[in-house]
Design an enzyme around this catalytic site. Structure first.
Site, PDB file in Angstrom:
ATOM      1  N   SER A 120       0.820  -1.203   0.000  1.00 45.16           N
ATOM      2  CA  SER A 120       0.000   0.000   0.000  1.00 45.16           C
ATOM      3  C   SER A 120       0.864   1.268   0.000  1.00 45.16           C
ATOM      4  O   SER A 120       1.673   1.459  -0.899  1.00 45.16           O
ATOM      5  CB  SER A 120      -0.960  -0.052   1.192  1.00 45.16           C
ATOM      6  OG  SER A 120      -1.907   0.975   1.110  1.00 45.16           O
ATOM      7  N   ASP A 167       0.090  -4.325  -3.905  1.00 45.77           N
ATOM      8  CA  ASP A 167      -1.052  -3.427  -4.111  1.00 45.77           C
ATOM      9  C   ASP A 167      -0.716  -1.993  -3.685  1.00 45.77           C
ATOM     10  O   ASP A 167      -1.308  -1.444  -2.742  1.00 45.77           O
ATOM     11  CB  ASP A 167      -2.311  -3.926  -3.387  1.00 45.77           C
ATOM     12  CG  ASP A 167      -3.589  -3.543  -4.145  1.00 45.77           C
ATOM     13  OD1 ASP A 167      -3.539  -3.453  -5.387  1.00 45.77           O
ATOM     14  OD2 ASP A 167      -4.631  -3.320  -3.509  1.00 45.77           O
ATOM     15  N   HIS A 203      -7.335  -5.655  -0.738  1.00 46.30           N
ATOM     16  CA  HIS A 203      -6.118  -4.840  -0.683  1.00 46.30           C
ATOM     17  C   HIS A 203      -5.030  -5.558   0.121  1.00 46.30           C
ATOM     18  O   HIS A 203      -3.870  -5.613  -0.272  1.00 46.30           O
ATOM     19  CB  HIS A 203      -6.471  -3.490  -0.048  1.00 46.30           C
ATOM     20  CG  HIS A 203      -5.375  -2.471  -0.064  1.00 46.30           C
ATOM     21  ND1 HIS A 203      -4.561  -2.245  -1.156  1.00 46.30           N
ATOM     22  CD2 HIS A 203      -4.971  -1.581   0.889  1.00 46.30           C
ATOM     23  CE1 HIS A 203      -3.705  -1.270  -0.868  1.00 46.30           C
ATOM     24  NE2 HIS A 203      -3.931  -0.856   0.370  1.00 46.30           N
TER      25      HIS A 203
END
Length: 298
Positions: A134, A162, A227
């Site tokens: 992230s 991600d 995610h």
């Protein structure tokens, strides 16, 4: 003042080795208290793992990833814990903007630690790999830009799990993780809501078309689950060779069983040993360990 301040004291390195899994926290100043840093040289490859917004290094999925790396590869794992600057005490998305602006500073911090490893401990840049989830993926990218400014070689590899999309999707290379940040940049896309959609690496794996991961249930948790599933996929790919095989997107009708080493690429720490680059479609099972290869290894 900011609710999630960045300073060198708010980032800690959690150093995990096969011999010492205590997950003790160190800062740049206290590194020398760790057994590994009392030596003249560090002889094992180093992996920096960096978490995302509102997270921390001690979240279970990161601990699983650390364990897989230690058990499968003879590496030394350094986890950058920037939970304060990543606003883990607050959940308001208002603070996301602050965490975003902190990513560059945390990246610079990792670059500083890297320089120390190279100059004081004889570590080769070819032996340093960064893995970030992230916002942590962009932190890793900023670290990659900074080490080049410090006139060091590029990192051998950055793996973006991600990478965060909001505030980064439309940025140009200088303002996000980019393929020039390391010799090899591998991206795993698992969520369109929280992750970046465009291809930004040497290889971009779109698991289940990069969205709505199977087994992730219903909205709104589906997006959060999708995610963070990128971390789990990478962990399984480290534990099991060729667990997830990517098919070139231009040939997405191709079956995994007909994959060859020339065309397809296995997700994981060995991805860069495959000749093909570009965007890949990765079908996936809905239950752990999620592997799609049915025992096939290419």
């Amino acid at each position: 003042g900011s609710k999630c301040p960045f300073s060198d004291d708010t980032v800690a390195m959690v150093i995990v080795t096969r011999e010492n899994r205590n997950r003790d926290f160190y800062t740049l100043q206290t590194l020398r208290n760790h057994d590994e840093f009392k030596k003249k040289a560090i002889t094992r490859p180093v992996v920096f793992i960096t978490h995302g917004f509102t997270s921390s290094a001690t979240v279970e999925s990161f601990v699983d990833l650390q364990t897989a790396i230690l058990e499968x590869x003879x590496x030394k794992v350094t986890v950058s814990d920037w939970r304060v600057a990543a606003c883990n005490r607050t959940t308001g998305l208002l603070y996301y903007v602050t965490a975003v602006s902190n990513t560059r500073l945390v990246g610079r911090y990792i670059a500083t630690v890297t320089k120390k490893l190279v100059t004081d401990y004889n570590v080769s840049m070819a032996d340093i790999r960064l893995i970030g989830h992230s916002l942590g993926a962009h932190v890793s990218g900023f670290a990659g830009k900074e080490v080049q400014k410090l006139k060091l070689e590029k990192y051998s590899e950055i793996i973006g799990l991600d990478p965060a999309g909001p505030s980064f999707e439309s940025n140009d290379c200088a303002e996000r993780l980019c393929k020039t940040d390391a010799h090899y940049v591998q991206i795993i896309h698992t969520s369109k809501k929280f992750g970046i959609e465009k291809s930004i690496g040497h290889v971009d794996f779109y698991v289940n078309q990069g969205n709505n991961q199977p087994g992730c249930g219903i909205i709104p948790l589906k997006d959060v689950c999708s995610h963070s599933r990128a971390i789990t996929y990478m962990t399984e790919c480290i534990k099991r060779e060729c667990c997830l095989i990517g098919i070139p997107q231009s040939k997405s009708s191709k079956s995994i069983s007909s994959c060859t080493r020339q065309e397809c690429v296995c997700v994981g720490l060995k991805a860069k040993s495959y000749p093909n680059t570009g965007s890949f479609y990765v079908p996936v099972e809905s239950t752990a360990p999620f592997c799609n290869n049915k025992g096939k290894i290419i």
